[in-house]
Design an enzyme around this catalytic site. Structure first.
Site, PDB file in Angstrom:
ATOM      1  N   SER A  13      36.304  38.650  46.757  1.00 22.98           N
ATOM      2  CA  SER A  13      35.980  38.698  45.333  1.00 22.98           C
ATOM      3  C   SER A  13      34.524  39.103  45.121  1.00 22.98           C
ATOM      4  O   SER A  13      34.103  40.180  45.542  1.00 22.98           O
ATOM      5  CB  SER A  13      36.286  37.345  44.692  1.00 22.98           C
ATOM      6  OG  SER A  13      36.247  37.437  43.289  1.00 22.98           O
ATOM      7  N   ALA A  35      39.574  42.010  48.570  1.00 20.68           N
ATOM      8  CA  ALA A  35      40.237  41.319  47.458  1.00 20.68           C
ATOM      9  C   ALA A  35      39.273  41.139  46.298  1.00 20.68           C
ATOM     10  O   ALA A  35      38.981  40.032  45.868  1.00 20.68           O
ATOM     11  CB  ALA A  35      40.795  39.977  47.915  1.00 20.68           C
ATOM     12  N   PRO A  38      39.210  41.952  39.624  1.00 19.91           N
ATOM     13  CA  PRO A  38      38.761  40.969  38.630  1.00 19.91           C
ATOM     14  C   PRO A  38      39.891  40.011  38.272  1.00 19.91           C
ATOM     15  O   PRO A  38      41.026  40.439  38.035  1.00 19.91           O
ATOM     16  CB  PRO A  38      38.359  41.830  37.429  1.00 19.91           C
ATOM     17  CG  PRO A  38      38.133  43.188  37.980  1.00 19.91           C
ATOM     18  CD  PRO A  38      39.072  43.330  39.132  1.00 19.91           C
ATOM     19  N   LYS A  76      40.866  47.575  31.518  1.00 19.92           N
ATOM     20  CA  LYS A  76      39.468  47.846  31.185  1.00 19.92           C
ATOM     21  C   LYS A  76      38.541  47.165  32.187  1.00 19.92           C
ATOM     22  O   LYS A  76      37.593  47.777  32.693  1.00 19.92           O
ATOM     23  CB  LYS A  76      39.181  47.341  29.768  1.00 19.92           C
ATOM     24  CG  LYS A  76      37.741  47.523  29.322  1.00 19.92           C
ATOM     25  CD  LYS A  76      37.557  47.004  27.902  1.00 19.92           C
ATOM     26  CE  LYS A  76      36.095  47.140  27.472  1.00 19.92           C
ATOM     27  NZ  LYS A  76      35.889  46.625  26.093  1.00 19.92           N
TER      28      LYS A  76
END
Length: 364
Positions: A13, A35, A38, A76
């Protein structure tokens, strides 16, 4: 620079972005990164490709408007994150294509694969070995080229301060949940037995710590409200003769609220079901103990108060001057009767008028 260590560690992340932003990226053997899709803490991650989502959308028909808005927001965020990490990769001369895959497809890499694909710069088993490999390496910092001299550098370790260590402990969902429940039950004990002090002090501190930890976690406020309602119902069971209905409802609310408390599907944030079962069992045991003592106290005879004085017997001490006094339960009371009384006469209380007892003679 960034160093993913020790063995078994991972830079997932946000760690992937940090690694890509560093001038030098290093990893220890048996570590991994990636990974980087978001993920909203309070919701589920979308890891499917846009093409796959389009196929599912064509098969299932049009989605509801709220779901469509959520999907648009997710696209987005994903596009923005992909552009950001690609820019970091180009800035540091690393593999931009794989970086974008880590964001869009949530892929991961081992240390050896990352080195082969030019995602990281080197692999080192520990910090001393890392410093040896860094010695003599050139870096461009603020437009100025610098050569590292790390072969004989002193290693200084900075440990987290006590506040950070405390936050790490109490923000564990299981610990925060336990602090919350200890706080609730500590205050309950204090309400049941005012003046004990210790349960109230410990309960208040634990409750505040638990609430502080929860505000740093993805909390479902409906679950928190159910916990509060469950505790309130168990307290009400002690004061209202609900024959266990309020208490059982409270236990049910505590169990459901515990399951709902953390609002995320991330495994690291889940409260173990064994812990929830244990707290629910303790709550049930606490309720049954309270009910047992409450029912037992109702079956015991009265030993004080107005109701206990009725039908009590005593002996007249003085009946002169138009007023009579009798000894009842070791106390001297002013008494009044419809018939004359004499000293030594046995009487029975039939009523109370202020501080005067209405009595009648006891016929042997």
């Amino acid at each position: 620079m960034s160093f993913v260590a020790p063995n078994g560690a991972r830079a997932a992340s946000a760690g992937t972005y940090i690694l890509y932003a560093s001038h030098i990226a290093a990893m220890a053997p048996a570590t991994n990164l990636g990974a980087a899709t978001p993920v909203a803490i309070g919701g589920q991650a979308e890891t499917e490709s846009p093409a796959r989502k389009a196929e599912k959308g064509d098969a299932a028909g049009k989605d509801a408007q709220p779901q469509s808005i959520m999907t648009t927001m997710m696209r987005k965020q994903t596009n923005d994150a992909a552009a950001y990490i690609r820019g970091l990769a180009q800035l540091r001369g690393r593999n931009a294509e794989w970086a974008e895959q880590a964001v869009r497809e949530a892929v991961s890499l081992s240390a050896q694969e990352a080195l082969k694909l030019k995602v990281v710069d080197l692999i080192a088993s520990d910090v001393p070995q890392l410093l040896k490999q860094l010695d003599g390496r050139k870096l461009s910092v603020s437009g100025v080229e610098r050569r590292l001299a790390t072969a004989g550098a002193e290693i200084v370790e900075y440990q987290p301060d006590w506040r950070t260590r405390l936050l790490v402990v109490i923000t564990d969902p299981s610990v925060a949940y336990l602090l919350l429940m200890i706080g609730f039950y500590g205050l309950i004990f204090e309400f049941y037995s005012p003046g004990m002090v210790a349960p109230g002090v410990v309960g208040g501190i634990c409750l505040l710590l638990g609430l502080f930890a929860l505000q740093l976690l993805p909390v479902n406020y409906a679950g928190l409200a159910l916990l509060g309602l469950g505790v309130a119902l168990m307290v009400a069971e002690h004061f209202v003769p609900g024959f266990g209905i309020l208490g059982m409802g409270g236990i049910t609310a505590v169990a459901i609220g515990s399951v709902m408390l953390i609002d995320t599907d991330a495994p690291a944030y889940r409260i173990p079901w064994q812990l929830i079962a244990g707290v629910t069992a303790i709550s049930a045991a606490f309720l049954f103990v309270v009910l047992h003592f409450a029912l037992r106290s109702r079956r015991q005879p009265l030993v004080s108060g107005r109701e206990e004085m009725i039908n009590a017997t005593g002996e007249v001490l003085d009946a002169g001057g138009g007023e009579a006094y009798a000894r009842i339960h070791g106390e001297t009371w002013k008494v009044r009767a419809k018939v004359p009384l004499g000293p030594g006469q046995k009487v029975r209380v039939v009523g109370i008028d202020g501080l005067v007892l209405a009595v009648e003679p006891v016929i042997s």
